[in-house]
Design a protein around this motif. Sequence first.
Motif, mmCIF file in Angstrom:
data_model
loop_
_atom_site.group_PDB
_atom_site.id
_atom_site.type_symbol
_atom_site.label_atom_id
_atom_site.label_comp_id
_atom_site.label_asym_id
_atom_site.label_seq_id
_atom_site.Cartn_x
_atom_site.Cartn_y
_atom_site.Cartn_z
ATOM 1 N N ILE A 45 0.661 -1.276 0.128
ATOM 2 C CA ILE A 45 -0.057 0.019 -0.077
ATOM 3 C C ILE A 45 0.817 1.229 0.004
ATOM 4 C CG2 ILE A 45 -1.631 1.256 1.348
ATOM 5 C CD1 ILE A 45 -2.627 -1.368 2.207
ATOM 6 N N ALA A 46 0.535 2.142 -0.688
ATOM 7 C CA ALA A 46 1.289 3.350 -0.652
ATOM 8 C C ALA A 46 1.760 4.084 0.429
ATOM 9 C CB ALA A 46 0.564 4.518 -1.563
ATOM 10 N N SER A 47 2.916 4.382 0.891
ATOM 11 C CA SER A 47 3.516 4.739 2.240
ATOM 12 C C SER A 47 2.907 6.181 2.417
ATOM 13 C CB SER A 47 4.908 4.806 2.170
ATOM 14 O OG SER A 47 5.443 3.577 2.140
ATOM 15 N N SER A 48 2.369 6.254 3.537
ATOM 16 C CA SER A 48 2.204 7.764 3.868
ATOM 17 C C SER A 48 3.104 8.654 4.515
ATOM 18 C CB SER A 48 1.081 7.615 5.106
ATOM 19 O OG SER A 48 1.479 7.064 6.309
ATOM 20 N N SER A 49 2.913 9.703 4.732
ATOM 21 C CA SER A 49 3.970 10.748 5.095
ATOM 22 C C SER A 49 4.688 10.060 6.499
ATOM 23 C CB SER A 49 3.699 12.133 5.373
ATOM 24 O OG SER A 49 2.648 12.152 6.041
ATOM 25 N N ALA A 50 5.970 10.615 6.885
ATOM 26 C CA ALA A 50 6.591 10.278 8.109
ATOM 27 C C ALA A 50 5.565 10.724 9.235
ATOM 28 C CB ALA A 50 7.935 10.487 8.039
ATOM 29 N N GLU A 51 5.777 10.060 10.401
ATOM 30 C CA GLU A 51 4.975 10.398 11.561
ATOM 31 C C GLU A 51 5.937 10.816 12.895
ATOM 32 O OE1 GLU A 51 0.982 8.628 12.269
ATOM 33 O OE2 GLU A 51 2.205 7.126 11.117
ATOM 34 N N GLN A 52 5.405 11.629 13.745
ATOM 35 C CA GLN A 52 6.353 11.998 14.969
ATOM 36 C C GLN A 52 5.637 10.979 16.109
ATOM 37 O OE1 GLN A 52 9.125 13.677 14.958
ATOM 38 N NE2 GLN A 52 8.677 13.676 12.801
ATOM 39 N N ALA A 53 6.144 10.912 17.142
ATOM 40 C CA ALA A 53 5.790 10.149 18.284
ATOM 41 C C ALA A 53 4.549 10.823 18.815
ATOM 42 C CB ALA A 53 6.836 9.762 19.309
ATOM 43 N N PRO A 54 3.431 10.189 19.160
ATOM 44 C CA PRO A 54 2.477 10.882 19.661
ATOM 45 C C PRO A 54 2.734 11.384 21.205
ATOM 46 C CG PRO A 54 1.920 8.691 19.661
ATOM 47 C CD PRO A 54 3.307 8.815 18.942
ATOM 48 N N TYR A 55 3.812 10.769 21.846
ATOM 49 C CA TYR A 55 3.871 11.372 23.305
ATOM 50 C C TYR A 55 5.480 11.895 23.381
ATOM 51 C CZ TYR A 55 4.564 6.329 22.245
ATOM 52 O OH TYR A 55 4.691 5.130 21.801
ATOM 53 N N PRO A 56 5.843 12.756 22.659
ATOM 54 C CA PRO A 56 7.189 13.319 22.674
ATOM 55 C C PRO A 56 7.711 13.759 24.034
ATOM 56 C CG PRO A 56 5.648 15.021 21.512
ATOM 57 C CD PRO A 56 5.101 13.855 21.781
ATOM 58 N N SER A 57 6.743 14.110 24.940
ATOM 59 C CA SER A 57 7.077 14.378 26.042
ATOM 60 C C SER A 57 7.966 13.616 26.924
ATOM 61 C CB SER A 57 6.116 15.082 26.676
ATOM 62 O OG SER A 57 5.238 14.047 27.063
ATOM 63 N N PHE A 58 7.708 12.342 26.759
ATOM 64 C CA PHE A 58 8.390 11.183 27.827
ATOM 65 C C PHE A 58 9.038 10.168 26.916
ATOM 66 C CE2 PHE A 58 3.768 9.901 27.439
ATOM 67 C CZ PHE A 58 4.154 8.639 26.787
ATOM 68 N N ALA A 59 9.003 10.074 25.684
ATOM 69 C CA ALA A 59 9.856 9.304 24.976
ATOM 70 C C ALA A 59 11.095 9.884 24.297
ATOM 71 C CB ALA A 59 8.873 8.312 23.658
ATOM 72 N N LYS A 60 12.409 9.372 24.879
ATOM 73 C CA LYS A 60 13.439 10.180 24.456
ATOM 74 C C LYS A 60 14.654 9.010 24.290
ATOM 75 C CE LYS A 60 12.089 14.277 26.962
ATOM 76 N NZ LYS A 60 12.293 15.082 28.236
ATOM 77 N N ASP A 61 15.542 9.339 23.435
ATOM 78 C CA ASP A 61 16.580 8.785 23.149
ATOM 79 C C ASP A 61 17.456 8.608 24.648
ATOM 80 O OD1 ASP A 61 19.814 8.097 22.484
ATOM 81 O OD2 ASP A 61 18.431 7.583 20.671
ATOM 82 N N ALA A 62 18.118 7.334 24.978
ATOM 83 C CA ALA A 62 18.738 7.080 26.109
ATOM 84 C C ALA A 62 20.115 7.971 26.663
ATOM 85 C CB ALA A 62 19.077 5.638 26.269
ATOM 86 N N LYS A 63 20.291 8.407 25.266
ATOM 87 C CA LYS A 63 21.788 9.559 25.310
ATOM 88 C C LYS A 63 21.228 10.537 26.119
ATOM 89 C CE LYS A 63 22.360 9.202 20.867
ATOM 90 N NZ LYS A 63 22.956 9.409 19.523
ATOM 91 N N LEU A 64 19.979 10.936 26.134
ATOM 92 C CA LEU A 64 19.645 12.070 27.183
ATOM 93 C C LEU A 64 19.448 11.863 28.557
ATOM 94 C CD1 LEU A 64 17.151 13.733 24.300
ATOM 95 C CD2 LEU A 64 19.436 14.172 24.863
ATOM 96 N N ALA A 65 19.457 10.568 28.896
ATOM 97 C CA ALA A 65 19.144 10.097 30.040
ATOM 98 C C ALA A 65 20.121 10.338 31.139
ATOM 99 C CB ALA A 65 19.119 8.695 30.278
ATOM 100 N N PRO A 66 19.608 10.897 32.410
ATOM 101 C CA PRO A 66 20.669 11.128 33.446
ATOM 102 C C PRO A 66 21.569 10.081 33.708
ATOM 103 C CG PRO A 66 18.596 10.800 34.473
ATOM 104 C CD PRO A 66 18.414 10.835 32.834
ATOM 105 N N PRO A 67 22.738 10.051 34.310
ATOM 106 C CA PRO A 67 23.733 8.987 34.754
ATOM 107 C C PRO A 67 22.862 8.059 35.943
ATOM 108 C CG PRO A 67 24.952 11.045 34.675
ATOM 109 C CD PRO A 67 23.548 11.291 34.557
#
Length: 575
Positions: free
Chosen positions: A22-44
Amino acid sequence: MFSGMWFLHIVAAISLGIFFCIASSSAEQAPYPSFAKDAKLAPPVMYYDYIVIGGGTSGCALAATLSQGGAKVLVLERGGLPYGNPNITNIGGFPATLADTSPTSASQLFLSTDGVFNHRARVLGGGSSINAGFYTRASSDYVVAAGWNPRLVNESYEWVEKKVVFQPPMLSWQSAVRDGLLEAGILPYNGFTLEHLPGTKVGGTIFDQNGHRHTAADLLEYADPTNISVYLRATVYQILFRTTLAGQKPKAYGVYLRDSNGIRHMAYLNNGPMNEIILSSGALGSPQLLMLSGIGPAQQLKAQGIKVILDQPNMGQGMSDNPMNAVFIPSPLPVELSLIQVVGITKVGSFIEAASGFFELVWAHRMAQQVPMVENQTGHPSTIPFSESMQGAMPGPDPYRYADIQAGVILEKIAGPFSTGHLELQSRDPNDNPRVTFNYFKDPRDLQRCVQGLEIVRQVVESRPLSSFRYPFATMQSLMNMMLTFPINLRPKHVTATYSLEQFCVDTVMTIWHYHGGCQVGRVVDQDYKVIGVDSLRVIDGSTFYNSPGTNPQATVMMLGRYMGQRILQDRNPH
């Protein structure tokens, strides 16, 4: 028309699954950007009430539920987001996701010692982000046997279904297979239903009417954003235990993880008697991480130089994968692009399913390139180098670029199964696959079920409703004979003049990705999914199952996350 070229094209596709474009739709962003982050941003150093290891099919439902109860929840997922990746979010990208063998792909290839290709998820949403999307509940008997509360089970299923489940279309090929099953006596016809009912039915799907995938990651939309943190590309290396007092159970109190740059982070439980670490890393990941943390067969742990926290000989035992066998039917008429929609739940312990459309060979190309590496990881003694068998089957300077082939596929999957195997560590690196043996058809009852299931497949193939989609010379025997020509697995083939259904089952077995076991209830965890012999640690995922629920386990794995989240909150807040 009935050449090896088209057949290999289809065989390669079923080895990774069924899909339609099926034809691909446009890219989406996470619906919950406030709490899903890359672990590189996690505190030690971090502190939470619950640490959920694995944001997969069960983990997302579990974490969302716990956060709703006011607890501070941390989710550690070794993969990235499913959002924004059209190969995941759109059905047309399904084969490309499984064919991606890069270190950061959403699907991690592994080869069992049985010589069968398989995959494990490495993405938020787990297997629901890379599977073929079929959704159906477990049977009422399964619920009773598991000791679950039926009312809470139904409520938990409904909670999942409001967010991610849809009714699939029923076009010409799927309708013909449905009618063929009915002609073969797989009765009654139950229509569209999410329930597990004997007979023929149309199940649910996690793909919407636009072919857009809705995964367990969507269940995090239920979460309280003030109570949850999700760190992506966070690989947990070890669960930490306190064992200071003589005679006291080891108690889990934290984990150590690394981000994608290899930087170490520590996550600890807040003080409190109800706080826990919960493993939801799947049938491979959960027993693997427990062994890496010192819980498992002592001799195996010592061989890897791992300090033994608890000698648990049942860890990694009871591994099972439901064997699948298939036949492909080239069609003289156009067929719709469809994934699995119809299922025949037979009385002989087999499930009959179908798909149709245009299939690609990209997966086989990647397999030819990757098998030597995978064999080195798994220690599998293949009898024929895969690349040589591929070259022999596909002549020409570039055998991987063939036109799309119009065809349907009918497959059968064994319920249960009865046969079991085991999982063993191969290294101390959690990024490496463990060594897994499933022992397909070791129990003769599974082989009997396969034969009986294929006999039903034969009746469907030869049925009147499928006659317009089948060439006159496409007999069951001819389809079986051609299947044996191509390398759908690394098992030896035994072609003889009197080739039997039994031998066909053994030689052409594939996975349908429903593997389970390794941390089973009553052996590794108790009825509350608490790890036996230690405190503050549970396992909530498919590794606890003895049998795969229903015709597809994803519905029940998502349900279990919600179900146990509710149970845990009830214990935490009894009023």
